[in-house]
Design an enzyme around this catalytic site. Structure first.
Site, short mmCIF file in Angstrom:
data_model
loop_
_atom_site.label_atom_id
_atom_site.label_comp_id
_atom_site.label_asym_id
_atom_site.label_seq_id
_atom_site.Cartn_x
_atom_site.Cartn_y
_atom_site.Cartn_z
CG ASP A 70 45.63 35.66 42.38
OD1 ASP A 70 44.91 36.49 41.76
OD2 ASP A 70 46.20 35.93 43.45
CE1 TYR A 162 34.81 47.15 38.74
CE2 TYR A 162 33.28 48.87 38.06
CZ TYR A 162 33.71 47.55 38.01
OH TYR A 162 33.04 46.64 37.22
#
Length: 261
Positions: A70, A162
């Site tokens: 991860d 983002y």
């Protein structure tokens, strides 16, 4: 941290160009990049959160293996590099592709979601880069390619978090390119436009008129079509290759001319 390799790993058949790590390399653009690097002559380590189906590695090629990780964890970079052995030859390339899309208007921004985006898109890239530098230096140099976006430089509603994460990637790319140049390590970024990933295909299919929706998006692109994962992968493979040995510090749009227009 676990690794998953082909049933008969080619330990005695190292890749001609050494090995590459592609984070988030089990699907979409990442998978296309892994396939393109293998075709160029690299052995490829792909990472992801979940062990992929056997066909994913088979599609990449015989010199491929998987590491479960991860990348939003600050320790993921060091753990990933520790799991990568030398069966494919020395590590020469890192592609920082793992990331998440964060869509929310400014009024709806949530601190937890912002942190999750920055942890994966920015911190993950930084920590992976830090982790591979000793290995690339020991190999005499190499190439790091970061995944940016057209949205780092082109405004669009509801993607501010983002966009901010990808703007950070651009700044990190040019700074590390200068810092790592004396070690023979090149650092560049690729900034895709709208690309026909499963996520985009799903969005198009959900529109009232999918054909008209795709045509409308394509009309915004000077070259007249949406990108494909293979379009992006071809540029990444070039930047990783010896042919690009004099390129560093570049933020290269792969968007059919969208940002130029």
């Amino acid at each position: 941290m676990t690794s998953h390799a082909p049933s008969q790993p080619p330990r005695n058949d190292p890749a001609p160009l050494g090995s590459a790590i592609v984070t988030g390399g089990t699907a979409g653009i990442g998978h296309a990049i892994a396939c393109a690097l293998h075709a160029r002559g690299f052995g490829v380590w792909v990472t992801g959160r979940n062990v992929p189906e056997d066909r994913v590695l088979a599609e990449i090629g015989s010199r491929s293996a998987f590491v479960a990780v991860d990348h939003s964890s600050s320790s993921a970079g060091a753990a990933t590099v520790a799991a990568v052995d030398d069966r494919f030859g020395p590590l020469r390339v890192l592609v920082n592709n793992a990331g998440r899309r964060h869509g929310a208007t400014v009024s709806a921004l949530d601190a937890t979601e912002i942190r999750a985006t920055l942890d994966l898109n920015v911190l993950g890239t930084m920590m992976m880069t830090q982790a591979v530098v000793p290995r690339l230096t020991a190999a005499g140099g190499g190439s790091i390619i970061n995944m940016s976006s057209r949205l780092a430089v082109v405004g669009m509603p509801a993607v501010s978090a983002y966009s901010a994460s990808k703007g950070a990637i651009n700044g990190f790319t040019v700074a590390t390119a200068i810092e790592l140049a004396p070690a023979g390590i090149r650092v560049n970024a690729v900034a895709p436009g709208m690309t026909r990933t499963p996520l985009i295909d799903e969005w198009i299919a959900e529109q009232p008129d999918p054909v008209a929706a795709e045509q409308a998006q394509s009309a915004l692109v000077p070259l007249g079509r949406l990108g494909t994962p293979q379009d992006v992968a071809a540029v990444v493979a070039f930047l990783a290759s010896p042919e690009a040995e004099y390129l560093t510090g570049m933020i290269l749009p792969v968007d059919g001319g969208y940002t130029a227009a």
